[in-house]
Scaffold this active site. Structure first.
Site, PDB file in Angstrom:
ATOM      1  N   ASN A 135     -10.095  -0.115  -0.191  1.00 33.97           N
ATOM      2  CA  ASN A 135      -8.639   0.000  -0.154  1.00 33.97           C
ATOM      3  C   ASN A 135      -8.064  -0.532  -1.467  1.00 33.97           C
ATOM      4  OD1 ASN A 135      -5.909  -0.232   0.313  1.00 33.97           O
ATOM      5  ND2 ASN A 135      -6.123  -1.134   2.361  1.00 33.97           N
TER       6      ASN A 135
ATOM      7  N   HIS B 195      -3.506   7.413   2.311  1.00 32.76           N
ATOM      8  CA  HIS B 195      -3.849   6.082   1.812  1.00 32.76           C
ATOM      9  C   HIS B 195      -5.234   5.741   2.350  1.00 32.76           C
ATOM     10  CE1 HIS B 195      -3.982   1.929   0.940  1.00 32.76           C
ATOM     11  NE2 HIS B 195      -3.731   1.515   2.169  1.00 32.76           N
TER      12      HIS B 195
ATOM     13  N   CYS C  78       0.815  -1.228   0.000  1.00 27.14           N
ATOM     14  CA  CYS C  78       0.000   0.000   0.000  1.00 27.14           C
ATOM     15  C   CYS C  78       0.845   1.273   0.000  1.00 27.14           C
ATOM     16  CB  CYS C  78      -0.936   0.012   1.197  1.00 27.14           C
ATOM     17  SG  CYS C  78      -2.065  -1.381   1.216  1.00 27.14           S
TER      18      CYS C  78
END
Ligand code: ACO
Length: 358
Positions: A315, A285, A147
């Site tokens: 996500n 994020h 990520c």
């Protein structure tokens, strides 16, 4: 928020497009240092798969509910790639939009840095598939930092631009996490989505220095490999009978995320002599609303200054920051001259921050 399409994301330029986009490195003459080159954000693009899946739809196939998912994460829906929407396909679409936004031809691209944890193949790198699809020159490689991949990509591109090695760099985050989900594991499969986002960074010389300068002001990267086992993909490359699935200890990830991300944004501000009050937008994020809010609070940023897309995209790992950036850019929130703070944490653990003035 409406779906961000490549077309919408490229609707208005972040900065005047360049028509003098000559290909090739910008190396300084032998024996002289590069003249204070900075990596300026010249274009933003995004791509989301056509198919969006709501929490209610997911609840038909796995034991969960819209209420549980929204309360714990803020997620309402996620986009899921169709078979033709590969990592390379989505990355190419996002890259095209970023190039169009910047007014830069594919042939003027010197480097493609593609952050992904879900490449289409072990090799060649997805970046070179994108290079071929775009008709770009230069070179390209994939970057694996889960990520945090987009932040890592910005950092590498910034260093290469400052060194005078490249002029135009595409930094792309593209992910197809739907292909590494265990769709029976409700603890993970509700959390992720697919998509791609891209920025074109351009070398610019001279101009004002310090925090008022345009371009990437700083990046800070971290990793802690002894935490690899709290978020990883099992299975093994080259063993088709053991398809890899994402495995996560959610509570542990949550605990580390809040602490490390707060440190990373603090680090960015201190390094530039700034405070949270100087930041126009936090583009975090997009993992979980509770993590996003906790980090915003730590630097005293009001919720109105935090870009949130986790409700629409879930996500999307390395794609989440450029997708959020593209969404806020397309609807006119993010504008030239503003100070943007980005942060991410992911498997590794890896984490980091980037501060950029548009
Ligand atoms: N639907 C309904 N119930 C669920 C679901 C679901 N989708 N998932 C788990 N549960 C149940 C569990 O089985 C458990 O039930 P039990 O009490 O009967 O055993 C209960 O909910 C609580 O489970 P926890 O895992 O303790 O739930 P928690 O409150 O910690 O929330 C979550 C889980 C949302 C994953 C949270 O830990 C989290 O947000 N962690 C951060 C992880 C993250 O964002 N990862 C993304 C990758 S890393 C990154 O990008 C930063």
């Amino acid at each position: 928020m409406d779906q961000v399409t490549a077309r919408e994301a490229s609707a208005a330029p972040a900065s005047p497009g360049r028509d003098d986009a000559a290909a090739g490195p910008v190396s300084a003459p032998a024996g002289s240092a590069a003249p204070h080159l900075r990596a300026v954000l010249a274009g933003i693009g995004a791509y989301l798969p056509e198919h969006a899946v709501s929490n209610d739809e997911l609840a038909k196939t796995v034991d969960t509910s819209d209420a549980w998912i929204r309360e714990r994460t803020g997620i309402r829906q996620r986009h899921i790639a169709a078979p033709h929407e590969t990592c390379a396909f989505m990355a190419t679409q996002a890259a095209r939009a970023a190039l169009a936004d910047a007014g830069v031809a594919a042939g003027a691209v010197d480097a493609i840095i593609l952050a992904t944890a879900t490449p289409d193949q072990a090799f060649p790198a997805t970046a070179v598939r994108v290079q071929a699809a775009l008709g770009a020159g230069g070179f390209g490689f994939d970057l694996s930092a889960a990520c945090s991949g987009f932040i890592y990509g910005l950092s590498v591109a910034d260093a290469m631009i400052r060194a005078g090695q490249v002029r135009n760099v595409l930094v792309i985050g593209a992910e197809v996490y739907s292909r590494i989900m265990n769709w029976q594991d409700r603890g993970t499969c509700v959390l992720f989505g697919d998509g791609a986002g891209a920025v074109l960074l351009r070398a610019e010389a001279g101009g004002a220095g310090g925090a008022s300068a345009r371009g990437i002001l700083s990046t800070h990267l971290h990793a802690q490999g002894d935490l690899a086992d709290i978020l990883y993909v099992d299975g093994a490359v080259g063993q088709p009978d053991k398809p890899g699935h994402l495995v996560m200890n959610g509570r542990e990830v949550f605990r580390h995320a809040v602490t490390r991300l707060a440190e990373a944004v603090g680090e960015a501000l201190v390094a530039n002599g700034l405070t949270g009050a100087d930041v126009d937008w936090l583009v975090p994020h997009q993992a979980n609303m509770r993590i996003i809010e906790a980090v915003g609070r730590r630097i005293g940023l009001p919720a109105e200054k935090v870009v949130v897309t986790v409700d629409q995209h879930a996500n999307t790992s390395a794609a989440s920051i450029p997708l959020a950036l593209a969404a806020a850019y397309a609807d006119g929130r993010i504008r030239p001259g503003q100070l943007i703070l980005m942060e991410a944490l992911g498997g590794g653990l890896t984490w980091g921050s980037a501060l950029i003035r548009l």
